[in-house]
Every structure is written in structure tokens, then in C-alpha cells.
Design a protein around this motif. Structure first.
Motif, PDB file in Angstrom:
ATOM      1  N   LEU A 130       0.831  -1.200   0.000  1.00  0.00           N
ATOM      2  CA  LEU A 130       0.000   0.000   0.000  1.00  0.00           C
ATOM      3  C   LEU A 130       0.869   1.255   0.000  1.00  0.00           C
ATOM      4  N   GLN A 131       1.961   1.226   0.776  1.00  0.00           N
ATOM      5  CA  GLN A 131       2.821   2.395   0.896  1.00  0.00           C
ATOM      6  C   GLN A 131       3.640   2.662  -0.358  1.00  0.00           C
ATOM      7  N   ARG A 132       4.043   1.582  -1.080  1.00  0.00           N
ATOM      8  CA  ARG A 132       4.995   1.748  -2.166  1.00  0.00           C
ATOM      9  C   ARG A 132       4.374   1.740  -3.563  1.00  0.00           C
ATOM     10  N   LEU A 133       3.228   1.109  -3.723  1.00  0.00           N
ATOM     11  CA  LEU A 133       2.617   1.018  -5.046  1.00  0.00           C
ATOM     12  C   LEU A 133       1.576   2.093  -5.303  1.00  0.00           C
ATOM     13  N   PHE A 134       0.984   2.611  -4.239  1.00  0.00           N
ATOM     14  CA  PHE A 134      -0.120   3.548  -4.398  1.00  0.00           C
ATOM     15  C   PHE A 134       0.226   4.911  -3.821  1.00  0.00           C
TER      16      PHE A 134
END
Length: 393
Positions: A322-326
Motif C-alpha cells: 500500500l505504501q509503495r505502489l499507491f
């Protein structure tokens, strides 16, 4: 050598009895002393979770009903000295020798597999059986929401997380037999979602298809959620599906290695911790190491609204998907009730937010619920979202 008198011989057993009685008295007294004096040298904290009990308030009504006595006994039992020295060995004996769980919420299965009672009840059809007309209405609202969001350039995906009892049905105890065909609520919802053309990923079916060829466990013996390895396979499938349906490209995720460990991580021992054992069930588990590439120039990271149950945590706690892709302003709404990502204390209530503004602020809506939680489907998210969108026309 001085002769041994008959009086000395008679006194010896008496002295032994007194010493035994004195030792027994000290043993009985020590727990009270440890409790009263808080001798930390004797404290051994339990590993499992046990909510602290408060001393019950006295009332004549509770006394006559018998609830005061029970509450006081439970409170006193928890405060008993040396309790934690004995509770774990006791639990271990029950689990190892008799295959019994120390808590009614956990069921001990075959090959040291532990099962949570909630998912097990869903598999055995022992929860509310949702009428087919209600299922069709739920799916109709969801399809209407999917179309409404698509008209606004937004993607909606519904994902069904796998339940361990369905995945390991052959390892359930012999006493757990379903009423009719198992997992009725899940089966009917999955069929109706697919027939209605919902953007659906059925991880329950996928995990069963992967089961025979998976090189590593997709569920751990002491956990109720997908394993550390299982979540990486699920995430890879989920985000590729999103890219295909949403016509966008997420930052790349590369598998750089694999760590094999008998020490469970994250939620892989969430049930075993509750059992409070000396030696928890363990097998070699796989934990992929991942590298998240930064977004390239001009690449947009979509804003994700994740609405779901506890399986949603693995997408930002087990691994930082969630933190790195979005986008940084993505969110996780736990059971459509509280905002659990980003974290804040206290967690904001979803009901306090402007839902129409929230839908406008996110590019992708992901609904993620486990098989047995389909009894409540999406926790009224579809109806609330449709109402909010229609109010803005």
C-alpha cells in the motif's frame, strides 16, 4: 556408638511429618506472598493474549444473581501468584497429549493445524445462511456501484480472501462435519458475483488451485491468515489484475530472494500466540524478500481505497504494498467502520467522513473480505456509496 533409643525412632517420623507439613504450608503461602508483595523475580509473563480483568463492584443484585461471585473468582484467579509458571505447561499438555485447545475460539486439527472458530463456522454452515434473494440484491447494488464508478473513470474490484478451514478441509478434526455442502454463503456469493460481471478475484478458488504445486505453505499451522509467502502470491495476482482492468501501470515489484525460517513472522502464529504454549506448532515457512522500484518519470500512482477485514492488514503490514505502489493518500477502512491506514489515535470513524468526497478522491476501490465474512458481504459499503453518489447529481 551411642545406642538409638526407641524414643528417637518414634520421634523421627513425627519430625518428617512436621517438615512436610511446614513445606506444604510454605508452598500454599508463596502464591499469596508473590501476589501481595509483587515479587517480580517470580513473575513469568504469558506469551498469549489475556485481557486484564477488573475487580468487580459489589452489589446485592449481582450477589443474588451469582454473577458477582463468578466475576470475583475470575479476577482472583488471574491475580494468583505463579499462575503464569503453570498455565503454559498446562496448555501444552492439553494440546500435545489430547489435541485440545485452551480457548473455545481456537480448534485444534490434524497435523498440528489450528483453526479459528469464526471461519470454521462459516465453512460448516453454522452461521446465518443468507437467502438467495438477499444475495442477488447485494450483488445488484455492487454492480450498480461498479458501473457508477466506471463512468467516473474509477475502478472497483471485489476480492474474496481464502478461509483456512476451506483450504485445509482434510485437516479439520473428525468432529467438524459441514451441514450439507460446505461454505454455502461463500459459494452462492461467488457464483452471483461472477454471473453479474463484477470485477472479481476469488482467492479461495485460486489458493486451492495453487495448493498441490505450491513449493511453500500458503497457510501456516499456527495462523489463520494467508502465510507470508501466500500474501505475496495473492498480491502479485491482485495488482496485475488491477493494472489490466484499470489500464494503468503500478511501480515494479521484484523478488530478490527467499528466506526460510521456522520462526513465524507477522500473522503466521496469531492463533498459536493466543494458545499460550511452551512449544508452538512450527514448520519451515517461506518469506520472499521484495524490492519496490520507485515510480518512473510521469508514472501516476493511483489512490487506493481498501475496504475489508483483517486480511487487508497484510497489504501494508506484512509487506509495504500500500505504501509503495499507491499514492500516499490511500486508505484502509476496517470493516467499513474505522480508518486504520494511515494510522491515528483514536482511529477516525468512517461515518464521520464525507463519503462522496472520499470516493472522488480515490482512483481504485478494493473490497477485500474473507469467505466467512460474506455473511455481511461488504458491510453496507455499496448501498452507502451509491446513496452518496446519487445525492451529488
Amino acid at each position: 556408638m551411642e545406642p538409638v533409643s526407641q524414643n528417637n525412632l518414634a520421634a523421627a517420623p513425627a519430625r518428617t511429618k512436621r517438615r512436610l507439613l511446614g513445606g506444604l504450608f510454605v508452598l500454599c503461602l508463596l502464591p499469596a506472598l508473590q501476589t501481595a508483595l509483587h515479587m517480580k523475580i517470580f513473575r513469568l509473563p504469558a506469551v498469549g493474549f489475556e485481557p486484564p480483568r477488573r475487580r468487580p463492584g459489589f452489589s446485592w443484585q449481582a450477589l443474588r444473581a451469582g454473577t458477582y461471585q463468578d466475576s470475583l473468582e475470575q479476577y482472583a484467579t488471574q491475580k494468583l501468584g505463579f499462575r503464569y509458571w503453570l498455565i503454559r505447561p498446562r496448555n501444552q499438555v492439553r494440546y500435545t497429549l489430547f489435541g485440545e485447545s485452551s480457548t473455545p475460539e481456537i480448534v485444534s486439527g490434524k497435523r498440528q493445524q489450528l483453526f479459528e472458530r469464526g471461519p470454521l463456522q462459516g465453512y460448516l454452515n453454522r452461521q446465518r445462511q443468507v437467502p438467495e434473494t438477499e444475495i442477488r440484491e447485494r450483488v445488484r447494488l455492487l454492480r450498480a456501484l461498479q458501473d457508477s464508478l466506471a463512468q467516473r473513470g474509477k475502478l472497483l474490484v471485489f476480492a474474496i480472501a481464502p478461509a483456512k478451514p476451506s483450504f485445509y478441509a482434510e485437516l479439520l478434526p473428525d468432529s467438524c462435519q459441514p451441514l450439507g455442502q460446505p461454505a454455502r454463503n461463500y459459494r452462492l456469493h461467488a457464483q452471483s458475483l461472477q454471473a453479474a460481471g463484477i470485477n472479481l478475484i476469488d482467492f479461495s478458488a485460486l489458493f486451492k488451485a495453487w495448493k498441490a504445486t505450491s513449493p511453500y505453505p500458503l497457510f501456516s499451522p499456527g495462523g489463520t491468515h494467508w502465510s507470508g509467502y501466500g500474501v505475496t502470491r495473492a498480491a502479485d495476482t491482485l495488482f496485475r489484475y488491477m493494472e489490466q482492468r484499470g489500464h494503468f501501470q503500478l511501480p515494479a515489484v521484484r523478488h530478490t530472494g527467499m528466506e526460510i525460517s521456522r520462526q513465524p513472522r507477522s500473522t503466521d502464529d496469531d492463533l498459536a500466540r493466543i494458545l499460550n504454549l511452551l512449544v508452538a506448532p512450527a514448520v519451515p515457512l517461506a518469506y520472499p524478500t521484495l524490492a519496490f522500484d520507485p515510480p518512473h518519470d510521469g508514472q501516476m500512482q493511483p489512490r487506493l481505497l481498501l475496504v475489508g477485514d483483517s486480511f487487508g492488514y497484510s497489504l501494508f503490514e506484512s509487506y509495504p504494498y500500500l505504501q509503495r505502489l499507491f499514492a500516499p493518500d490511500s486508505h484502509f477502512w476496517y470493516y467499513n467502520q474505522e480508518v486504520h491506514y494511515p494510522r491515528s489515535s483514536p482511529a477516525p470513524r468512517v461515518s464521520s467522513l464525507n463519503l462522496r468526497e472520499q470516493l472522488a478522491a480515490h482512483d481504485v476501490v478494493l473490497l477485500l473480505f474473507t469467505e466467512h465474512n460474506l455473511v455481511d458481504f461488504d458491510h453496507d459499503f455499496s448501498r452507502q456509496a451509491l446513496t452518496a453518489l446519487q445525492a451529488g447529481r
